[in-house]
Scaffold this active site. Structure first.
Site, mmCIF file in Angstrom:
data_model
loop_
_atom_site.group_PDB
_atom_site.id
_atom_site.type_symbol
_atom_site.label_atom_id
_atom_site.label_comp_id
_atom_site.label_asym_id
_atom_site.label_seq_id
_atom_site.Cartn_x
_atom_site.Cartn_y
_atom_site.Cartn_z
ATOM 1 C CE LYS A 152 3.071 0.691 6.206
ATOM 2 N NZ LYS A 152 1.976 1.650 5.948
ATOM 3 C CB SER A 227 3.098 2.742 2.660
ATOM 4 O OG SER A 227 2.302 3.003 3.804
ATOM 5 C CB SER A 251 -1.097 3.163 3.552
ATOM 6 O OG SER A 251 -0.538 4.297 2.952
#
Length: 602
Positions: A152, A227, A251
């Site tokens: 990420k 996210s 997330s």
């Protein structure tokens, strides 16, 4: 009691006219509520469709190599036994990224040259004379030797940026790896690229002003969640076999659910959170967790073991063989509003197909595994959203508008010392298209200025404590809770603006401080992934992962999107762009140029 009174007690008297009217009125309101909610949702889907992809493409790029459909642990073994070289595997994944990423926009920064260099060094090591006998390179010490993975974008990787989608942080370069990245490198993994996220990692659709929108590989018109949405889309698209995500409100689990892969939120303090932006504080360390997103359940525990503290609370070396028939299962189908038919003012009711998928899991556990499953309603879960907001927004962390002030020149300054950005001004600028922030970031910054009444805050904190104690007691021993991952399958782009609080189905478990594994359960009638959360007691991460492996064997796990779906071509219109800065090398690789210069043999 007299016999006549007892007899009278059992007589069912007809309802009074008032009760009949009241019941009929309630039934009428319930029916109208369902019709209106369905009509509004379908209308919104149709409206936002004008802002998304429309035209179908002939074919989503197929997976061209069987090596791209193997677990990371299997790939590492094949590399170790010289059945494929690490360089060949890295090139296969580069080739896949070149084919697919222009459609899904999952990987926003690449490290191809460095990855190939690392792979070459792995191949030289394996070809050395004493490799097989050297204990330093055993499968136990380096379980992912030569396997490419992704990470990420908010997590620090040396030499790459961690903008978190903030335009002000463009050009920032990380000076060192995050702790989990160091651990994965020590395990032999090779970072091949960074994946997209929502701005400041605080929204459940992955788009931002720096990298644009990420699209769902199962339907490009749909979101990938957030996210860690880019990470889940990358894994689901076979652009990587596994990757590192973060989770403070779902997330990891929401993106894993929307993209039909496995995601695990670990127990608190099991995995080091140091090395990410927005940074972790002492207060949020309890609720935030870095964890694995994997295409295959077999990779979850080995990856979690590599990421975890070496002296952590779980002994991963202990051999555990869970007997599913001896595990206590509890199934909760909703957030406590079932008796009101989804009347929660905060969240959407559970989609029927998701309820049926969860019931299929229950039936499998009872009929095939011999387990006993208790159906239960936990009424306090109806307050999941206000409990989450009360804890997260009042734990002493820096203000959201302070994070917005971060830029490449003040990365060494504590966020607590940054000025609060004027979100009222940003809202006005947004109305004329001049703001550097997404609308959801601006709204969040404005909402944090509204203080919660002390009486309400105290009540919610007490409820959180009561619910946490109840959940911890409920999940003692080998006990597993089955709970929906989300109330609906992947919605269209922009739709989270209208159902923004649905993350409560995942967010509440961060507050409860328990491990959770998201498990894919096949596809719905529209070809979108189904799934369910498997929740265990504190430090029972290996238990939830064991159940995930069992369900993968029963329900098939990840489904290759190229085999199942009618895909849609993404044509950005009316201001919505997949990648607004595609040709700017400071933020993202130009994949058209990369295809010409890639060392991959086509």
């Amino acid at each position: 009691m007299a016999p006549e009174n007892a007899a009278r007690r059992n007589v069912k008297l007809p309802m009074s006219w008032f009760r009949q009217i009241l019941v009929l009125s309630i039934m009428y309101v319930i029916v109208v509520n369902k019709i209106l909610r369905g009509f509004v949702y379908i209308s919104l889907q149709w409206i936002v469709g004008w802002f998304g992809p429309k035209k179908p493409i002939k074919e989503f790029p197929p997976v061209r190599s069987t090596f791209l459909k193997m677990p990371a642990t299997t790939l590492a073994q094949l590399i170790r036994t010289r059945q494929i070289t690490s360089t060949e595997l890295v090139e296969l994944y580069i080739d896949r990224i070149v084919d697919v990423n222009p459609l899904v926009n999952a990987i926003v920064q690449t490290a191809f040259a460095k990855a190939l260099d690392e792979a070459n060094r792995v191949d030289e090591l394996i070809s050395s004379e004493n490799f097989d006998d050297d204990p330093r390179y055993s499968a136990e010490k380096v379980p992912f030797l030569g396997v490419p993975i992704t990470c990420k974008e908010i997590i620090f990787v040396k030499g790459l940026s961690a903008t978190a989608g903030l335009k002000g942080r463009i050009g920032h370069v990380c000076k060192e790896d995050a702790e989990v990245v160091k651990s994965m490198r020590a395990a032999g993994a090779i970072i091949i690229g960074l994946t997209n996220t929502s701005e400041l990692a605080m929204w459940w659709e992955s788009h931002n002003p720096v990298y644009g929108f990420t699209c769902n590989p199962y339907d490009l018109r749909c979101i990938v969640g957030g996210s860690s949405g880019g990470e889940a889309a990358s894994v689901a698209s076979a652009c990587s076999v596994m990757g590192i995500g973060s989770d403070i409100g779902g997330s990891i689990r929401m993106p894993a659910f929307f993209n039909g892969v496995f995601g695990h939120k670990p127990s608190p303090f099991l995995v080091p959170n140091k090395g990410q932006f927005p940074g972790v504080t002492q207060q949020s360390d309890m609720y935030l967790g870095l964890g694995p997103i994997c295409r295959y359940a077999d990779d979850l525990e080995p990856m979690l073991k590599c990421m975890a503290f070496k002296d952590g609370p779980i002994d991963f070396n202990q051999k555990l063989n869970y007997d599913m028939s001896k595990i206590k299962f509890i199934s909760v189908e909703d957030d406590g509003w079932s008796q009101f038919d989804g009347w929660s003012v905060f969240t959407s009711p559970i989609d029927r197909e998701l309820k049926l998928a969860q019931r299929r899991v229950v039936n499998f556990l009872e009929s095939s595994c011999g387990a006993k499953v208790e159906r239960k309603e936990i009424m306090l879960l109806r307050y999941s959203l206000p409990i989450w907001m009360a804890i997260i927004n009042n734990n002493g962390d820096p203000k959201f508008s302070q994070f917005c002030s971060s830029n490449k020149d003040n990365t060494d300054v504590s966020v607590y010392d940054l000025p609060m950005k004027n979100m009222f001004l940003e809202l006005l600028k947004r109305l004329v298209g001049k703001s550097d922030h997404c609308t959801y970031v601006i709204i969040t910054g404005l909402m944090e200025r509204i203080p919660m009444a002390k009486a309400s805050l105290d009540q919610l904190l007490a409820m959180a404590k009561e619910l946490r104690e109840y959940i911890h007691q409920l999940l003692e021993g080998d006990t597993v809770l089955i709970y929906p991952s989300h109330p609906m399958t992947a919605p269209r782009h922009h739709m989270p603006c209208f159902t923004c609080f649905n993350f409560a189905y995942t967010g509440i478990w961060n507050i409860m401080g328990v491990p959770v594994t998201q498990v894919p359960l096949g596809l719905d009638k529209n070809g979108l992934p189904l799934g369910v959360q498997i929740i265990g007691g504190v430090n029972q991460d290996r238990l939830t992962i064991a159940v995930a492996r069992e369900l993968e064997a029963a329900f098939g796990g990840w489904v290759d999107p190229t085999e199942k779906y009618k895909m849609y071509k993404y044509e950005p219109i009316r201001g919505m762009s997949i990648s607004p800065r595609l040709n700017n090398s400071a933020s993202q690789t130009n994949f058209a140029d990369m295809a010409d210069n890639s060392p991959v043999d086509r």
